[in-house]
Design a protein around this motif. Structure first.
Motif, PDB file in Angstrom:
ATOM      1  N   GLY A 143      36.623  41.645  44.479  1.00 14.58           N
ATOM      2  CA  GLY A 143      37.178  41.185  45.754  1.00 14.58           C
ATOM      3  C   GLY A 143      38.689  41.241  45.774  1.00 14.58           C
ATOM      4  N   GLN A 146      39.824  44.839  46.226  1.00 12.39           N
ATOM      5  CA  GLN A 146      39.676  45.285  47.606  1.00 12.39           C
ATOM      6  C   GLN A 146      40.797  44.739  48.484  1.00 12.39           C
ATOM      7  N   THR A 167      32.511  46.858  51.043  1.00 14.78           N
ATOM      8  CA  THR A 167      31.911  45.716  50.335  1.00 14.78           C
ATOM      9  C   THR A 167      30.756  46.130  49.440  1.00 14.78           C
ATOM     10  N   LEU A 170      30.722  44.270  46.208  1.00 16.29           N
ATOM     11  CA  LEU A 170      31.077  42.853  46.274  1.00 16.29           C
ATOM     12  C   LEU A 170      29.854  41.977  46.505  1.00 16.29           C
ATOM     13  N   SER A 175      32.261  39.523  50.248  1.00 15.71           N
ATOM     14  CA  SER A 175      32.070  40.396  51.408  1.00 15.71           C
ATOM     15  C   SER A 175      32.483  39.681  52.688  1.00 15.71           C
TER      16      SER A 175
END
Length: 220
Positions: A143, A146, A167, A170, A175
């Protein structure tokens, strides 16, 4: 921000051709979040690659941030992405040897932005990971990586963010946090966001939901 009409993409195969996009029309406004669903092989990634100017359609028209993408040279399309269109990928594509701040700085330096380090820290703060500025990707969670990828995609006040399965790697909590963040960017920065995903919960965060099947786009 994005105006596409009649996009047609065919891929040659030994038995003929595969119709990846069949006359796709698509619009994305400033401050709008659009979710795109579709099975593997339905044309999601092809559409994102065309909208980003990575691939050109065989037919159709495409304007992104006022530019006629199809008429641009390869170099001009690269400049358009650098200036106006950010991409977020499932694997985030961060440079492994760089810290979070350096990954964002890289784009800012390519853009010729003044004070790239301070701007990078501002972007990391905007996505809630400024405390990770000096960490390398290997020392971050999925996460967190990202979020750094989103900060990099926003570098230089880009107006359009295209997300391809952001996602996929994730868990549910991360997400939802990511979708929350993308929705907040549309509201606070008037960024146009397109999320191509299999994650059905993404629909809760979108202004519009579309589905692509066999290269054709429909509202859902």
């Amino acid at each position: 921000m994005v105006e596409a009409s009649g996009l047609l993409v065919d891929y040659p195969v030994r038995t003929g051709s595969v119709h990846a996009l069949r006359g796709v029309d698509f619009r994305l406004a400033a401050g709008e979040s659009v979710c795109l669903f579709g099975a593997s092989g339905s044309g999601k990634s092809t559409l994102l690659n065309v909208l980003a100017g990575l691939d050109l359609p065989d037919q159709g028209s495409l304007r992104v941030c006022g530019e006629d993408v199809i008429q641009l040279s390869d170099q001009q399309r690269t400049a358009l992405r650098l200036r106006s269109v950010g991409m977020v990928f499932q694997d985030n594509n961060l440079v492994a040897q760089f810290t979070a701040a350096e990954n964002v700085e890289l784009i800012l330096r390519c853009q010729g932005v003044d004070s790239p380090r301070s701007k990078a820290l501002e972007l990391l703060a905007a996505v809630g990971v400024d405390d990770l500025a000096d960490r390398q990707p290997v020392d971050m969670s999925g996460g967190q990586r990202q979020r750094v990828g989103i900060a990099r995609a926003l570098a230089g006040e880009r107006e359009v963010i295209l997300c391809d399965e952001p996602t996929g790697a994730l868990d549910r909590e991360n997400s939802n946090l990511l979708f929350d963040l993308l929705r907040e960017l549309t509201r606070t920065k008037a960024v146009g966001v397109l999320i191509a995903t299999h994650d059905q919960s993404a629909a809760e965060y979108a202004d519009r939901v579309l589905e692509i099947s066999d290269g054709q786009l429909v509202s859902r």
